[in-house]
Design a protein around this motif. Sequence first.
Motif, PDB file in Angstrom:
ATOM      1  N   SER A 134       0.836  -1.204   0.000  1.00 13.23           N
ATOM      2  CA  SER A 134       0.000   0.000   0.000  1.00 13.23           C
ATOM      3  C   SER A 134       0.866   1.248   0.000  1.00 13.23           C
ATOM      4  O   SER A 134       0.651   2.172  -0.790  1.00 13.23           O
ATOM      5  N   LEU A 135       1.842   1.277   0.901  1.00 14.37           N
ATOM      6  CA  LEU A 135       2.731   2.433   0.991  1.00 14.37           C
ATOM      7  C   LEU A 135       3.511   2.636  -0.300  1.00 14.37           C
ATOM      8  O   LEU A 135       3.592   3.744  -0.831  1.00 14.37           O
ATOM      9  N   CYS A 144      -0.156  12.300  -4.739  1.00 13.29           N
ATOM     10  CA  CYS A 144      -0.843  11.441  -3.773  1.00 13.29           C
ATOM     11  C   CYS A 144      -0.008  11.233  -2.517  1.00 13.29           C
ATOM     12  O   CYS A 144       1.216  11.250  -2.556  1.00 13.29           O
ATOM     13  N   GLY A 145      -0.700  11.035  -1.416  1.00 14.90           N
ATOM     14  CA  GLY A 145      -0.064  10.700  -0.158  1.00 14.90           C
ATOM     15  C   GLY A 145      -0.905   9.684   0.565  1.00 14.90           C
ATOM     16  O   GLY A 145      -2.097   9.526   0.288  1.00 14.90           O
ATOM     17  N   ILE A 146      -0.292   8.993   1.500  1.00 15.91           N
ATOM     18  CA  ILE A 146      -0.978   7.908   2.205  1.00 15.91           C
ATOM     19  C   ILE A 146      -0.584   7.901   3.675  1.00 15.91           C
ATOM     20  O   ILE A 146       0.570   8.181   4.024  1.00 15.91           O
ATOM     21  N   PHE A 147      -1.567   7.601   4.523  1.00 13.99           N
ATOM     22  CA  PHE A 147      -1.342   7.367   5.947  1.00 13.99           C
ATOM     23  C   PHE A 147      -1.970   6.022   6.264  1.00 13.99           C
ATOM     24  O   PHE A 147      -3.144   5.796   5.970  1.00 13.99           O
ATOM     25  N   GLY A 158       3.463   8.412   3.677  1.00 10.71           N
ATOM     26  CA  GLY A 158       4.350   8.636   2.551  1.00 10.71           C
ATOM     27  C   GLY A 158       3.694   9.494   1.499  1.00 10.71           C
ATOM     28  O   GLY A 158       2.502   9.782   1.558  1.00 10.71           O
ATOM     29  N   GLY A 159       4.474   9.911   0.513  1.00  8.12           N
ATOM     30  CA  GLY A 159       3.967  10.770  -0.548  1.00  8.12           C
ATOM     31  C   GLY A 159       3.789  12.190  -0.061  1.00  8.12           C
ATOM     32  O   GLY A 159       4.529  12.666   0.795  1.00  8.12           O
ATOM     33  N   GLU A 174       4.526  11.214  14.774  1.00  5.04           N
ATOM     34  CA  GLU A 174       5.676  10.316  14.671  1.00  5.04           C
ATOM     35  C   GLU A 174       5.222   8.978  14.108  1.00  5.04           C
ATOM     36  O   GLU A 174       4.293   8.367  14.616  1.00  5.04           O
ATOM     37  N   THR A 175       5.879   8.567  13.055  1.00  4.60           N
ATOM     38  CA  THR A 175       5.610   7.243  12.505  1.00  4.60           C
ATOM     39  C   THR A 175       6.802   6.373  12.839  1.00  4.60           C
ATOM     40  O   THR A 175       7.944   6.805  12.765  1.00  4.60           O
TER      41      THR A 175
END
Length: 186
Positions: A134-135, A144-147, A158-159, A174-175
């Motif tokens: 997915s990431l 595009c970005g993803i959480f 990311g993104g 924080e990831t």
Amino acid sequence: ALSLNALAKGYIVERAAQSAFGVNGIEGVMLEIGGDLRVLGSSEQKVSITDPQHDSEGELPLGWCALKNAAAATSGGYRRGFVVGDKTLSHLLDPRTGLPAAANTPLSVTVVAPDAMTADALATIGSLLPVAESLERIAGLPGCGIFVADSDGRYAQGGVLTLWSDSKGRRKVETQDVVWTTGAAG
């Protein structure tokens, strides 16, 4: 019952927002329908991302992101599903197998994209793939970005999406430095 919600809601949100924005004198539009959101025009909107580990949407969100001329959608099996025996299964069906989303898929996926239909479709796709996939696939798409949140309480992003831990954008969420591997959530 099968539905086209992975595309239909995003399509409807996009068309309605574009129609409203096309009205003479309208400078900005924010339209949200069932978790799909579109922002158009001069305004920037802060959007919260719900923590899928909590039952109540009244809980504090995981964080906020800012949208301007963009869309966001969240998908996952954490709110809707069904119980078979002693297992809770996702309402999302994997088109490759015809079965509910696998256990190694994300609990929640939020995608930011240039339009609502893209965000909606990618959030659903991201919810059906293992976390690493997915990431990798979504963060690399233009605009595009993803959480991603997994069932172990880990987060990754990311993104173009940056998630903030407060509504004023003072501190990034924080990831964890987790090695996400294809086929397993951790």
